[in-house]
Design a protein around this motif. Structure first.
Motif, mmCIF file in Angstrom:
data_model
loop_
_atom_site.group_PDB
_atom_site.id
_atom_site.type_symbol
_atom_site.label_atom_id
_atom_site.label_comp_id
_atom_site.label_asym_id
_atom_site.label_seq_id
_atom_site.Cartn_x
_atom_site.Cartn_y
_atom_site.Cartn_z
ATOM 1 N N LEU A 1 4.677 5.744 6.137
ATOM 2 C CA LEU A 1 3.244 5.754 6.433
ATOM 3 C C LEU A 1 2.661 4.352 6.348
ATOM 4 C CD1 LEU A 1 0.721 7.342 7.094
ATOM 5 C CD2 LEU A 1 0.443 7.838 4.657
ATOM 6 N N LEU A 2 3.017 3.618 5.310
ATOM 7 C CA LEU A 2 2.514 2.247 5.178
ATOM 8 C C LEU A 2 2.993 1.374 6.334
ATOM 9 C CD1 LEU A 2 2.713 1.169 1.425
ATOM 10 C CD2 LEU A 2 0.779 2.056 2.696
ATOM 11 N N ALA A 3 4.262 1.547 6.703
ATOM 12 C CA ALA A 3 4.820 0.721 7.766
ATOM 13 C C ALA A 3 4.142 0.973 9.109
ATOM 14 C CB ALA A 3 6.319 0.979 7.888
ATOM 15 N N GLN A 4 3.638 2.185 9.314
ATOM 16 C CA GLN A 4 3.050 2.543 10.598
ATOM 17 C C GLN A 4 1.552 2.275 10.677
ATOM 18 O OE1 GLN A 4 4.256 6.612 11.345
ATOM 19 N NE2 GLN A 4 6.436 6.090 11.176
ATOM 20 N N LEU A 5 0.948 1.857 9.571
ATOM 21 C CA LEU A 5 -0.466 1.501 9.578
ATOM 22 C C LEU A 5 -0.578 0.017 9.942
ATOM 23 C CD1 LEU A 5 -1.692 3.391 6.375
ATOM 24 C CD2 LEU A 5 -2.341 3.893 8.728
ATOM 25 N N ALA A 6 -0.906 -0.242 11.189
ATOM 26 C CA ALA A 6 -0.896 -1.623 11.674
ATOM 27 C C ALA A 6 -2.122 -2.409 11.218
ATOM 28 C CB ALA A 6 -0.793 -1.642 13.191
ATOM 29 N N THR A 7 -3.314 -1.860 11.445
ATOM 30 C CA THR A 7 -4.535 -2.612 11.133
ATOM 31 C C THR A 7 -5.244 -2.099 9.883
ATOM 32 O OG1 THR A 7 -5.869 -1.183 12.562
ATOM 33 C CG2 THR A 7 -4.897 -3.147 13.557
ATOM 34 N N GLY A 8 -4.913 -0.911 9.428
ATOM 35 C CA GLY A 8 -5.581 -0.345 8.262
ATOM 36 C C GLY A 8 -4.917 -0.780 6.970
ATOM 37 N N PRO A 9 -5.599 -1.575 6.140
ATOM 38 C CA PRO A 9 -5.021 -1.968 4.853
ATOM 39 C C PRO A 9 -4.730 -0.731 4.015
ATOM 40 C CG PRO A 9 -6.969 -3.282 5.368
ATOM 41 C CD PRO A 9 -6.931 -2.166 6.359
ATOM 42 N N ALA A 10 -3.556 -0.690 3.374
ATOM 43 C CA ALA A 10 -3.174 0.481 2.582
ATOM 44 C C ALA A 10 -2.286 0.065 1.421
ATOM 45 C CB ALA A 10 -2.454 1.504 3.458
ATOM 46 N N LEU A 11 -2.462 0.755 0.292
ATOM 47 C CA LEU A 11 -1.670 0.528 -0.916
ATOM 48 C C LEU A 11 -1.143 1.860 -1.429
ATOM 49 C CD1 LEU A 11 -4.213 -1.636 -2.981
ATOM 50 C CD2 LEU A 11 -2.276 -2.523 -1.686
ATOM 51 N N VAL A 12 -0.015 1.823 -2.120
ATOM 52 C CA VAL A 12 0.442 2.975 -2.898
ATOM 53 C C VAL A 12 0.206 2.632 -4.366
ATOM 54 C CG1 VAL A 12 2.369 4.458 -3.535
ATOM 55 C CG2 VAL A 12 2.176 3.621 -1.190
ATOM 56 N N LEU A 13 -0.623 3.449 -5.024
ATOM 57 C CA LEU A 13 -0.987 3.224 -6.421
ATOM 58 C C LEU A 13 -0.579 4.417 -7.276
ATOM 59 C CD1 LEU A 13 -4.675 1.948 -5.994
ATOM 60 C CD2 LEU A 13 -2.613 0.550 -6.193
#
Length: 252
Positions: free
Chosen positions: A64-76
Motif C-alpha cells: 500500500l505504501l509503495a503504491q501511494l505515489a503522491t499521498g504521504p503515508a506512514l505506518v505507525l
C-alpha cells in the motif's frame, strides 16, 4: 451516590462498578474519549492483549505504501513508532532514514527533529494532540514497555511534561493539518487513519488534499521533485537495532 461513597472510591478504598463510573462520567460531562479513559483505568472493559516488543510491517501495508505515489503515508504503532514510510512522507515531513532506529518515533521526532517541527504551521496543537493520544494509550496498555521507554526519554522536555501532566486524552482517527514546506509553500492537508485487520497494532496514516486545490498542486509538485531526486536510505522497523533494512518501503 453519597459523598462518603464517592470519597471511598476516589481514595481507592473500594472498587467502582461500571454503572457508578458511567454516572460519574455523565456528572462530570466527560467526552467519549475521557469516558473511555476512565473506564480503562478502572479495568473496564477488559484490557487489550500485551503489546509486542517489536512490530513487523505486513506485506499488505508494504504494498500500500509503495503504491501511494503522491499521498504521504506512514505506518505507525499505537505508541507512534514509525515502522515505514513512503517517499512522499519523507519529502513532506522529514527524512526518517537519517535518524537512528531508536529515534524513529513520531512524538520524539516532533519534539526533537527541527525539520519536522518546522514543517508544522501549528506545532503546539499537533504536539499536544500527540501527547493526548499517548495518554489515552496508558489506559489501554499501562504496562507497555515501548510507552515507558518513550516517556523516560521525554522526561526533560518541558512542553511534553506540561501537556502530559494536564492528563488530556483523545483518540483522533482523522483531521487536518497545515504545513509549511520550504520548496512548495503552504499546504492544507486532510489525514486519515487505516488499521490493518491482521495487524491491529499497525496504523497507516495518509495525508491527502482537496481535489483541484492549491495544496493538491503543491503536493504533486513535491512528489515530482522527490521522484527526480536520489532516494534516501530504506526504512527499518523499531525492533531492528542493527540498522539493516527490514524490507519496509522507506523513501526508495
Amino acid at each position: 451516590m453519597s459523598t462518603d461513597y464517592y470519597t471511598r472510591i476516589e481514595q481507592g478504598r473500594m472498587p467502582a462498578s461500571t454503572p457508578v463510573l458511567e454516572a460519574l462520567a455523565r456528572a462530570l460531562r466527560l467526552s467519549s474519549d475521557q469516558r473511555a479513559y476512565l473506564l480503562g483505568l478502572a479495568g473496564r472493559p477488559p484490557a487489550e492483549p500485551p503489546a509486542r516488543a517489536t512490530a513487523e510491517v505486513t506485506e499488505h501495508n508494504r504494498r500500500l505504501l509503495a503504491q501511494l505515489a503522491t499521498g504521504p503515508a506512514l505506518v505507525l504503532t499505537r505508541t507512534m513508532d514509525v515502522l515505514a514510510w513512503n517517499p512522499a512522507a519523507a519529502a513532506l515531513l522529514t527524512d526518517f532514514g537519517r535518524h537512528p532506529v531508536r529515534d524513529r518515533n513520531y512524538v520524539w521526532l516532533l519534539f526533537n527533529d527541527p525539520v519536522l517541527r518546522s514543517r508544522y504551521r501549528d506545532w503546539a496543537d499537533g504536539a499536544r494532540a500527540c501527547v493526548a493520544h499517548l495518554r489515552m494509550h496508558t489506559a489501554r496498555r499501562p504496562d507497555d514497555p515501548r510507552l515507558h521507554r518513550l516517556l523516560a526519554r521525554m522526561a526533560d522536555h518541558v512542553d511534553f511534561q506540561r501537556w502530559w501532566q494536564a492528563r488530556e486524552v483523545a483518540v483522533h482517527a482523522s483531521g487536518n493539518k497545515r504545513f509549511r514546506h520550504p520548496l512548495v509553500g503552504d499546504l492544507a492537508l486532510d489525514w486519515d487513519t487505516l488499521t490493518s485487520a491482521t495487524a491491529p497494532d499497525q496504523h497507516i496514516v495518509v495525508w491527502t488534499a482537496d481535489p483541484g486545490s492549491a495544496s493538491e498542486h503543491r503536493l504533486h509538485a513535491l512528489a515530482a521533485r522527490t521522484a527526480a531526486a536520489a532516494p534516501p536510505a530504506p526504512a527499518t522497523d523499531p525492533g531492528n537495532d542493527t540498522g539493516t533494512p527490514h524490507g519496509a518501503p522507506g523513501p526508495a
